[in-house]
Design an enzyme around this catalytic site. Structure first.
Site, PDB file in Angstrom:
ATOM      1  N   GLY A 301       0.861  -1.176   0.000  1.00 37.46           N
ATOM      2  CA  GLY A 301       0.000   0.000   0.000  1.00 37.46           C
ATOM      3  C   GLY A 301       0.898   1.227   0.000  1.00 37.46           C
ATOM      4  O   GLY A 301       1.020   1.952  -0.988  1.00 37.46           O
ATOM      5  N   CYS A 369      -7.815  20.548  19.546  1.00 34.13           N
ATOM      6  CA  CYS A 369      -7.746  20.727  20.990  1.00 34.13           C
ATOM      7  C   CYS A 369      -7.315  19.416  21.644  1.00 34.13           C
ATOM      8  O   CYS A 369      -8.135  18.669  22.176  1.00 34.13           O
ATOM      9  CB  CYS A 369      -9.132  21.173  21.452  1.00 34.13           C
ATOM     10  SG  CYS A 369      -9.053  22.100  22.943  1.00 34.13           S
TER      11      CYS A 369
HETATM   12  N1  LLP Z   1      -1.685  -6.406   3.268  1.00 26.99           N
HETATM   13  C1  LLP Z   1      -2.284  -6.469   4.475  1.00 26.99           C
HETATM   14  C2  LLP Z   1      -3.013  -7.670   4.849  1.00 26.99           C
HETATM   15  C3  LLP Z   1      -2.187  -5.382   5.353  1.00 26.99           C
HETATM   16  O1  LLP Z   1      -2.767  -5.461   6.546  1.00 26.99           O
HETATM   17  C4  LLP Z   1      -1.488  -4.229   4.955  1.00 26.99           C
HETATM   18  C5  LLP Z   1      -1.366  -3.093   5.857  1.00 26.99           C
HETATM   19  C6  LLP Z   1      -0.894  -4.212   3.678  1.00 26.99           C
HETATM   20  C7  LLP Z   1      -1.018  -5.326   2.866  1.00 26.99           C
HETATM   21  C8  LLP Z   1      -0.151  -3.025   3.145  1.00 26.99           C
HETATM   22  O2  LLP Z   1       0.924  -2.683   3.908  1.00 26.99           O
HETATM   23  P1  LLP Z   1       1.885  -1.478   3.464  1.00 26.99           P
HETATM   24  O3  LLP Z   1       2.561  -1.899   2.196  1.00 26.99           O
HETATM   25  O4  LLP Z   1       1.030  -0.291   3.269  1.00 26.99           O
HETATM   26  O5  LLP Z   1       2.821  -1.327   4.608  1.00 26.99           O
HETATM   27  N2  LLP Z   1      -1.736   2.840   9.545  1.00 26.99           N
HETATM   28  C9  LLP Z   1      -0.356   2.391   9.544  1.00 26.99           C
HETATM   29  C10 LLP Z   1      -0.155   1.262   8.576  1.00 26.99           C
HETATM   30  C11 LLP Z   1      -1.021   0.067   8.866  1.00 26.99           C
HETATM   31  C12 LLP Z   1      -0.838  -0.978   7.794  1.00 26.99           C
HETATM   32  C13 LLP Z   1      -1.605  -2.179   8.105  1.00 26.99           C
HETATM   33  N3  LLP Z   1      -1.631  -3.179   7.096  1.00 26.99           N
HETATM   34  C14 LLP Z   1       0.568   3.562   9.221  1.00 26.99           C
HETATM   35  O6  LLP Z   1       0.080   4.635   8.934  1.00 26.99           O
HETATM   36  O7  LLP Z   1       1.777   3.414   9.279  1.00 26.99           O
END
Ligand code: LLP
Length: 443
Positions: A301, A369
């Site tokens: 992602g 806030c």
């Molecule tokens: N596949 C699964 C099953 C996932 O749970 C996730 C992300 C991805 C792929 C993609 O991961 P990426 O390539 O984006 O690291 N809110 C957090 C990130 C949480 C990601 C959770 N899972 C942040 O802002 O750092």
């Protein structure tokens, strides 16, 4: 060589921060009363990231592979046509995301529905449409089987495996494969799931593969290598003849500090952030043991979308509190919660000239806030910044819009890009106060 896409500083010009071919300052001047804060996307950068992944994956040949975009990073529907035309799959984590993928014409077999707690409606939708489901646990499997029987259809599944590997450098909230993590089933405890699948195989269920996701902001590719090594032996094709997919999840970090040399005091970390190429290369060797009937899926992602978007904010004022100089801006944790939630770094800088004004350390804070509402601590910015000046907060394409909120009754921001003719395209309207209140009044 000058970069011609994405966000970059055009040193030597008066208007140095550019999006693709245009200066950000000129972009802002074209908006009538710029509704800060707002998000600005470079689709060129996004396309480039997709292309980089796909080119690197080709280097794994003869191993076949596919890219799947993890939609939770950013579900702006305007991203979907780009992904679809590049034949990228989608990994979804809710009924809403799955429905969006289906209604945008993605083939059900190129949609993965992942989750440790799926609603009845979403399971029904996935099985009915033929979407690939991740079996997270025994209870998840039992419900999936129940719906397959009810619908008289076969559920196509992968098992989400927890290989118990984690990068110690990532924030605790971004670890998903430690022994006690809430996701997936421990790699040593799969037998009850196998048995139940076997009992129902080809009747209500087909096991197509294994899935795992080690966490997010991963900079240690060694654990990805180990993950592939641990998952390949699971492919017992005699027992489960439909096995054909190995999904190693996403998780690759990006270099959030790459602009930091500009503001000399914002130090770079010592941790080297792997590129997409490093990441794919790190799995090349262990993949040699993968049976050639199995296709690899990677589902990033962040590394696809994060660097394709900036948040433009206006300075509201400066004040000093004790020894800290506070720079109050109109963006906040409601548009970019990552600093508050994970102490994450997002680069913050001016959009206009490479000012030679003295830079001093500021805490860049929002108007929400809540003491946790900050965007950056001790950031070196020109001491001359005053109300109305624009700043850019970088790399907000992933987990900012999709994690935004209306806390303090703040409308969510507008999102823009420039189309191929350099016309402004609205990707999302800024919410109004009425939008926020509408669902409280039931007829
Ligand atoms: N596949 C699964 C099953 C996932 O749970 C996730 C992300 C991805 C792929 C993609 O991961 P990426 O390539 O984006 O690291 N809110 C957090 C990130 C949480 C990601 C959770 N899972 C942040 O802002 O750092």
């Amino acid at each position: 060589m000058t970069t011609k896409y994405g966000f970059y500083y055009k040193e030597g010009y008066d208007d140095p921060l550019c999006i693709d071919q245009t200066s950000v300052k000129q972009f802002i001047e074209r908006l009538s009363s710029p509704p800060t804060p707002f998000l600005l996307y470079s689709f060129e950068q996004f396309r480039h990231n997709i292309d980089t992944y796909q080119q690197e994956l080709k280097n794994l040949a003869p191993i076949r592979s596919r890219l799947s975009y993890s939609m939770k990073a950013n579900y702006n529907p305007h991203l979907l046509p780009i992904l679809k035309s590049a034949k990228v799959m989608l990994t979804t984590v809710s009924g809403g995301e799955m429905q969006l993928a289906l209604s945008n014409g993605f083939e059900p077999s190129s949609i993965i529905y992942n989750g440790n707690g799926k609603t009845d409606e979403s399971i029904e939708m996935a099985i009915d449409a033929g979407v690939l489901l991740n079996v997270d646990s025994l209870f998840d499997l039992e419900i999936i089987l129940e719906y397959a029987r009810q619908l008289n259809k076969i559920a196509n599944v992968l098992i989400r495996v927890n290989p118990n590997l984690s990068d110690t450098n990532v924030h605790a909230y971004n670890i998903t494969a430690s022994k006690t993590s809430k996701f997936g089933t421990n790699i040593d405890e799969l037998e009850p799931i196998y048995n139940l699948i076997e009992e129902n195989h080809d009747k209500w269920i087909r096991l197509y593969g294994f899935h795992c996701h080690l966490g997010s902001t991963i900079s240690n590719t060694q654990i990805i290598t180990e993950c592939v090594q641990k998952l390949i032996p699971l492919f017992d094709i005699k027992r489960f003849p439909h096995l054909r997919l190995l999904n190693i999840g996403g998780g690759l970090n990006i270099d959030y500090k790459r602009y930091a040399q500009r503001t000399k005091n914002d130090k770079n970390d010592d941790i080297k952030i792997p590129t997409i190429e490093d990441y794919i290369q790190s799995i090349k060797e262990p993949l040699q043991l993968l049976p050639n009937t199995i296709e690899l899926i990677v589902e990033p992602g962040r590394s696809l979308i994060a660097n394709s978007c900036i948040l433009i904010t206006r300075v509201l004022g400066q004040k000093s509190t004790g020894s800290i100089q506070q720079l109050v801006v109109d963006a906040s944790m409601t548009e970019c919660i990552r600093p508050a939630l994970y102490q994450a770094y997002h680069h913050i800088d001016t959009i206009n000239s490479l000012s030679t004004d003295e830079r001093i350390p500021f805490d860049v804070v929002g108007p929400v806030c809540e003491s946790g509402d900050f965007l950056g601590k001790q950031r070196c910015l020109p001491n001359t910044l005053k109300r109305g000046d624009f700043l850019a907060i970088f790399d907000v394409g992933a987990y900012c819009s999709s994690m935004s909120s209306n806390y303090n009754m703040r409308p969510r921001p507008a999102e823009y890009t420039l189309d191929e003719h350099e016309h402004i395209k609205v990707l999302k309207k800024r919410e109004t106060n009425e939008d926020l209140l509408r669902s409280f009044y039931v007829e």
